[in-house]
Scaffold this motif. Structure first.
Motif: not given
Lengths: 267, 376
Positions: A98-102, A106-113, A258-261
């Motif tokens: 819901i936050r203004p985050v694409g 988010l996926l990239v952030a999770k990936l880097i973590s 492709a799936n998550f977006t």
């Protein structure tokens, strides 16, 4: 967003408990070796272990070989499988989005973590192994598998490359688990799915009849880090392993994206 | 629902492109050199001095019983062997047989050779030459094996279409024995680098199970193959072919590294000049042994090895646990072996690329005329 995820990773006790357990297994093996002074019979047991009694500087490589078949991939699969599905299971995924985050962001952030966790895990395992190995067995000039002696600089470089190679191999596992994590709301299912793929791959790698598909199996080139300790370095399998993992990473991250977006978020 | 389609389409297109890469690389056409079969054969025979380095694999489909005394032979002919090699000449080379976590390295120099076992950090120094020994990984290197097989005169030779091997266009050669009844080898196919004559790929075929078994039209089945996957046709640096044992390695000097070499050196019998109709092969003038006999021409090769009694019994027990300890036979489509006794009850092993009936005839001959003792 990336900072948030990294901070979350570092603050979670789970991260450090799992890494401590990973480092504990090789340490336990080292203590038994040092106390009993009985090395595995040459040619049996994990790679390098029979040579460790002579030279503790080899223990980081031996430690990687100990955790590589099972412990390390399971830890990586659990962390990566939890990335999206964990949020979904906790019911926090909708609020995150819901936050203004694409979603891609988010996926990239999770990936880097997840990448940070993987790198941290291999670094801690090999670092602890180096300290434990040199303290218990002493150190000397590192012998290569081919019967030559490596200078300290070359030996350090090769050990660092081995650590990076194992880390890169684990990213393939992470990509698969991350993709599964976008498919399901259950982190357990995502982790188990990735582990199931690895077990299947492990069985087929050992099966002569499956030679046709072997070059495409994710675990096929994992042990190629041993080739770094041959003299001269045998780059053939290392390059293939690096490229193969790159393909797995690209394909499964692409599928995850492709799936998550486009996914309907229901929890 | 237009959006999800293009995303998945992009991923699918990426996967398809990646999967097509190996197929595209494999479809590169091979260029034929236009050299005649005889010209290529002569080049292959002279290729021992061609310097090269590279990586290769050999694969055998022959199942031998697990006999410890035969060292790695079962793995060599019944599995896949991965090797790296540096070759400067027949007396200056290094061959590393790679396992998943270690290697067994053989180096050859003017004074003899070294064998290095990384698993137990053991280095063996061999002084001088061996006329007879068990096959090792270095013998199954495509150039070595191809050259040895091309050395025989008793074959007809013709060209096969070129093929891409190790990224090069390699000219094909087919060798067919002139007397097919004498040997289990149906045909030998070689693919060689046309300018240097270096064999890059070797396939040893045995008669197939099809309708045309053993005939002209029978393509046969591959029993043993060896090939280079990467090759650099420049002589490697000298230090690549040298070996000096590292610190804290266990160094041993050996005269006879295996059962065949030991028998050749120490067996005390005068072996016949002809065995089962096959002539004995001449030995080199510098030869120190003579306890083992090798017989036959070309692809027909039989070794006659006298065995000490305890060794013979231990091998027979492993090959044929329920048997009578007098004899044991092993047979594969390409190589067969038979342990039996001569007229005085002494044990001999006859083995080679011949039908089992030839080996039976050889031992029958020894039963009628047992070899005399050598006088020193």
């Amino acid at each position: 967003m990336i900072g948030v995820e990294l901070r979350k990773l570092v603050r979670r006790p789970r991260t450090w408990v799992s890494i401590a357990l990973l480092a504990a297994l090789p340490t336990l093996v080292a203590v038994f070796l040092a106390v009993s002074d009985v090395a595995p019979r040459p040619g049996t047991g994990p790679a390098f272990l029979s040579a460790v009694l002579d030279n503790g500087a080899l223990f980081p490589a031996a430690a990687l070989a100990i955790v590589l078949p099972l412990f390390l991939p399971v830890a990586v699969a659990v962390v990566a499988g939890d990335a999206i599905a964990g949020e979904a299971q906790d019911g926090t995924l909708r609020y995150l989005l819901i936050r203004p985050v694409g979603r891609t962001h988010l996926l990239v952030a999770k990936l880097i973590s997840v990448m940070a966790y993987t790198l941290l895990a291999v670094l801690v395992v090999s670092g602890v192994a180096y300290v434990v190995g040199t303290q218990l067995f002493g150190s000397g000039p590192l012998p290569s598998v081919s019967g030559t002696e490596l200078s300290t600089g070359a030996a350090t470089l090769r050990t660092v490359l081995a650590v990076l190679y194992v880390g890169w191999s684990m990213l393939g596992v992470a990509a698969v688990a991350l993709f599964l994590s976008t498919l399901t709301d259950s982190p357990l299912a995502a982790a188990l799915g990735a582990i199931a793929l690895l077990v299947t791959s492990g069985v087929l790698v050992a099966l002569e009849a499956a030679a046709v598909v072997q070059p495409y199996l994710p675990t096929r080139y994992w042990l190629a880090f041993v080739d770094l300790f041959r003299d001269p370095v045998l780059t053939r399998d290392l390059l293939r392993g690096t490229a193969l993992q790159a393909v797995y990473i690209a394909v499964f991250l692409g599928a995850a994206w492709a799936n998550f977006t486009t996914k309907d978020i229901t929890s | 629902m237009a959006e999800p389609t293009w995303r998945w389409g992009a991923v699918a297109a990426g996967v398809a492109a990646l999967m097509a890469l190996p197929a595209l690389a494999g479809a590169l056409p091979a260029r034929d050199s236009g050299r005649s079969a005889e010209e290529l054969l002569a080049k292959v025979r002279a290729s021992g001095t061609v310097g090269w380095s590279g990586y290769g694999e050999s694969r055998g489909t022959l199942v031998l019983p697990d006999v410890r005394e035969l060292s790695d032979l079962g793995d060599l002919v019944g599995g896949t062997t991965r090797v790296r090699a540096w070759w400067r000449g027949p007396r200056e080379w290094r061959v590393n047989a790679l396992s998943l976590v270690g290697e067994t390295d053989t180096t050859r120099d003017r004074g003899g050779g070294w064998t290095w076992h990384s698993a137990d950090r053991r280095a063996l120094r061999l002084v001088g030459d061996l006329d007879v020994r068990l096959p090792a990984a270095a013998d199954l290197l495509a150039p070595t094996l191809g050259r040895r097989l091309a050395g025989t005169e008793d074959v007809t030779v013709r060209r096969l279409p070129a093929r891409r091997v190790a990224g090069m266009s390699a000219a094909g050669l087919r060798l067919v024995p002139r007397q097919p009844a004498l040997t289990t080898v149906h045909r030998v196919d070689l693919w060689v680098e046309p300018d240097s004559g270096l064999p890059l790929q070797v396939e040893v075929r045995v008669p197939g199970h099809g309708g045309a078994e053993g005939g002209e039209t029978d393509e046969g089945e591959i029993a043993l193959q060896a090939g280079l996957l990467e090759v650099d046709l420049a002589p490697p640096a000298q230090e690549r072919t040298r070996f000096s044992p590292p610190a804290r390695a266990q160094v041993t000097r050996v005269d006879a590294p295996d059962l065949a070499a030991a028998a050749d050196r120490f067996a005390p019998y005068v072996l016949p000049d002809e065995l089962a109709g096959l002539p004995r092969r001449p030995r080199s003038a510098l030869s120190v042994g003579g306890g083992v006999g090798t017989y036959g021409d070309g692809f027909t090769a039989v070794a006659l090895v006298p065995l000490p009694e305890d060794l013979a019994r231990s091998i027979i027990r492993r090959v044929d646990p329920g048997g009578n300890a007098e004899q044991a036979a092993v047979s594969t489509p390409l190589v067969s072996g038979l342990i039996g006794r001569d007229g005085r009850g002494r044990a001999f092993l006859a083995a080679g690329t011949v039908p089992p009936s030839t080996l039976s005839a050889a031992l029958a001959q020894l039963r009628v005329t047992p070899p005399a003792r050598r006088t020193r």
